[in-house]
Motif scaffolding. Structure first.
Motif, short mmCIF file in Angstrom:
data_model
loop_
_atom_site.label_atom_id
_atom_site.label_comp_id
_atom_site.label_asym_id
_atom_site.label_seq_id
_atom_site.Cartn_x
_atom_site.Cartn_y
_atom_site.Cartn_z
N ARG A 35 -38.40 27.07 35.51
CA ARG A 35 -37.81 26.54 36.72
C ARG A 35 -37.57 25.05 36.54
O ARG A 35 -38.46 24.32 36.13
N PRO A 36 -36.33 24.56 36.81
CA PRO A 36 -36.05 23.15 36.58
C PRO A 36 -36.91 22.26 37.45
O PRO A 36 -37.16 22.53 38.62
N MET A 37 -37.37 21.18 36.87
CA MET A 37 -38.26 20.25 37.55
C MET A 37 -37.41 19.13 38.16
O MET A 37 -36.54 18.57 37.50
N HIS A 38 -37.66 18.80 39.42
CA HIS A 38 -36.90 17.78 40.09
C HIS A 38 -37.20 16.42 39.47
O HIS A 38 -38.29 16.16 38.95
N MET A 39 -36.20 15.53 39.57
CA MET A 39 -36.33 14.20 38.97
C MET A 39 -37.46 13.42 39.62
O MET A 39 -38.18 12.67 38.96
N HIS A 40 -37.66 13.58 40.91
CA HIS A 40 -38.72 12.86 41.61
C HIS A 40 -40.10 13.27 41.09
O HIS A 40 -40.99 12.41 40.93
N ALA A 41 -40.29 14.54 40.80
CA ALA A 41 -41.57 15.00 40.26
C ALA A 41 -41.76 14.54 38.82
O ALA A 41 -42.88 14.23 38.41
N ARG A 42 -40.70 14.51 38.03
CA ARG A 42 -40.82 14.05 36.64
C ARG A 42 -41.19 12.58 36.56
O ARG A 42 -41.81 12.15 35.58
N LEU A 43 -40.81 11.78 37.57
CA LEU A 43 -41.14 10.36 37.58
C LEU A 43 -42.49 10.06 38.20
O LEU A 43 -42.83 8.90 38.38
N GLY A 44 -43.26 11.08 38.53
CA GLY A 44 -44.59 10.89 39.07
C GLY A 44 -44.74 11.24 40.53
O GLY A 44 -45.86 11.43 41.00
N GLY A 45 -43.63 11.30 41.26
CA GLY A 45 -43.67 11.70 42.66
C GLY A 45 -44.32 10.69 43.59
O GLY A 45 -44.68 11.04 44.71
N GLY A 46 -44.47 9.42 43.20
CA GLY A 46 -45.09 8.41 44.05
C GLY A 46 -44.10 7.36 44.49
O GLY A 46 -42.88 7.58 44.57
N HIS A 47 -44.64 6.16 44.78
CA HIS A 47 -43.79 5.07 45.24
C HIS A 47 -42.84 4.60 44.14
O HIS A 47 -41.71 4.17 44.43
N VAL A 48 -43.29 4.65 42.89
CA VAL A 48 -42.42 4.24 41.78
C VAL A 48 -41.20 5.15 41.70
O VAL A 48 -40.07 4.69 41.48
N ARG A 124 -56.04 1.18 36.04
CA ARG A 124 -56.35 2.41 35.30
C ARG A 124 -55.06 3.15 34.92
O ARG A 124 -54.97 3.73 33.84
N TRP A 125 -54.08 3.14 35.81
CA TRP A 125 -52.81 3.80 35.50
C TRP A 125 -52.11 3.11 34.35
O TRP A 125 -51.59 3.77 33.44
N LEU A 126 -52.10 1.77 34.34
CA LEU A 126 -51.45 1.03 33.26
C LEU A 126 -52.16 1.28 31.93
O LEU A 126 -51.52 1.48 30.89
N LEU A 127 -53.50 1.26 31.96
CA LEU A 127 -54.25 1.53 30.73
C LEU A 127 -54.04 2.96 30.25
O LEU A 127 -53.96 3.22 29.04
N GLY A 128 -53.94 3.90 31.19
CA GLY A 128 -53.65 5.28 30.81
C GLY A 128 -52.30 5.43 30.16
O GLY A 128 -52.14 6.15 29.16
N ARG A 129 -51.28 4.73 30.70
CA ARG A 129 -49.95 4.77 30.09
C ARG A 129 -49.97 4.13 28.69
O ARG A 129 -49.32 4.63 27.77
N LEU A 130 -50.72 3.03 28.55
CA LEU A 130 -50.81 2.37 27.26
C LEU A 130 -51.50 3.26 26.23
O LEU A 130 -51.05 3.38 25.08
N ASN A 131 -52.60 3.90 26.62
CA ASN A 131 -53.30 4.80 25.71
C ASN A 131 -52.44 6.00 25.34
O ASN A 131 -52.47 6.46 24.18
N TYR A 132 -51.67 6.52 26.28
CA TYR A 132 -50.77 7.63 25.98
C TYR A 132 -49.69 7.20 25.00
O TYR A 132 -49.33 7.95 24.08
N PHE A 133 -49.17 5.99 25.16
CA PHE A 133 -48.14 5.49 24.24
C PHE A 133 -48.72 5.35 22.83
O PHE A 133 -48.07 5.73 21.84
N LEU A 134 -49.93 4.79 22.72
CA LEU A 134 -50.55 4.63 21.40
C LEU A 134 -50.84 5.99 20.76
O LEU A 134 -50.63 6.17 19.55
#
Length: 231
Positions: A35-48, A124-134
């Motif tokens: 099932r195709p995933m909406h763009m809003h959900a792929r971007l995290g579904g929050g304020h960003v 914590r979110w920024l550190l999580g994104r950084l750890n995922y990138f590494l």
């Protein structure tokens, strides 16, 4: 005793070999579950996601204008980062001073200093994104997926060539403008972009298969490694 295949078996055989209809194929940028995933959900579904998809047009426009103003100061007016940081700090301290002292003479509420702190969840979110990138960087560099490895190398090389003609600030600003506009454009023209991306993916696959047959297969490898790569 001869065994004869019935016509129903033949029909069932052709029925199972029938290709998947185009309407039921999964979009190129769709979710893996079918099932195709909406763009809003792929971007995290929050304020960003709301900002990137221009759900709040006033806030998204204000952020874009703010970054454009900062780019104008640094690139056109040749403002330095240290000077801008100091001037912003001086202006903020003056406003807080007037606010704090004026609250004693006028019926104002004193400033809430907790509103100026960064939430721990954001850190914590920024550190999580950084750890995922590494982690992703190390996974790609390990060579488990040769296609992704060469694709990333090609993209980095193209960015290095582009960096010779643009300053770092211009590249950051162009990247921000793309981030602030492309998701909203994709959400609006999703079907057309998925069709073009699917054709591009097929062309890239053919090009990689040709490169694999003419170059990668000729690289000497251990028998076990070559056998594992083929299967």
């Amino acid at each position: 005793m001869p065994i004869y295949s019935s016509s129903s078996d033949s029909e069932d055989h052709h029925h199972h070999r029938r290709p998947t209809p185009v309407a039921s194929r999964r979009p190129h940028f769709g979710h893996g579950g079918g099932r195709p995933m909406h763009m809003h959900a792929r971007l995290g579904g929050g304020h960003v996601a709301d900002i990137l998809l221009w759900r709040n047009k006033n806030l998204s426009a204000a952020i874009l204008v703010g970054f454009t103003f900062i780019w104008f100061l640094f690139e056109v007016m040749e403002y330095t980062f240290v000077s801008l940081l100091c001037h912003i700090s001086i202006l903020a301290m003056a406003l807080l001073f007037l606010w704090s002292t004026g609250a004693a003479f006028v019926d104002w509420n004193p400033p809430n200093y907790r509103a100026f702190t960064v939430p721990e969840s954001t850190i914590r979110w920024l550190l999580g994104r950084l750890n995922y990138f590494l982690w992703k960087f190390c996974e790609i560099s390990s060579g488990q997926n040769i296609r992704t490895f060469f694709l990333v190398i090609t993209v980095l090389w193209i960015l290095s060539v582009i960096g010779n003609y643009f300053s770092s600030l211009n590249l950051l600003y162009i990247g921000f403008v793309c981030l602030a506009t492309l998701p909203a454009m994709y959400e609006r023209y999703q079907n057309e972009v998925d069709y073009l991306a699917s054709k591009g993916n097929q062309d890239m696959k053919k090009l990689y298969d040709r490169f694999d047959a003419q170059v990668l297969d000729k690289i000497p490898r251990k028998p076990a490694m070559k056998e594992r790569r083929r299967f």
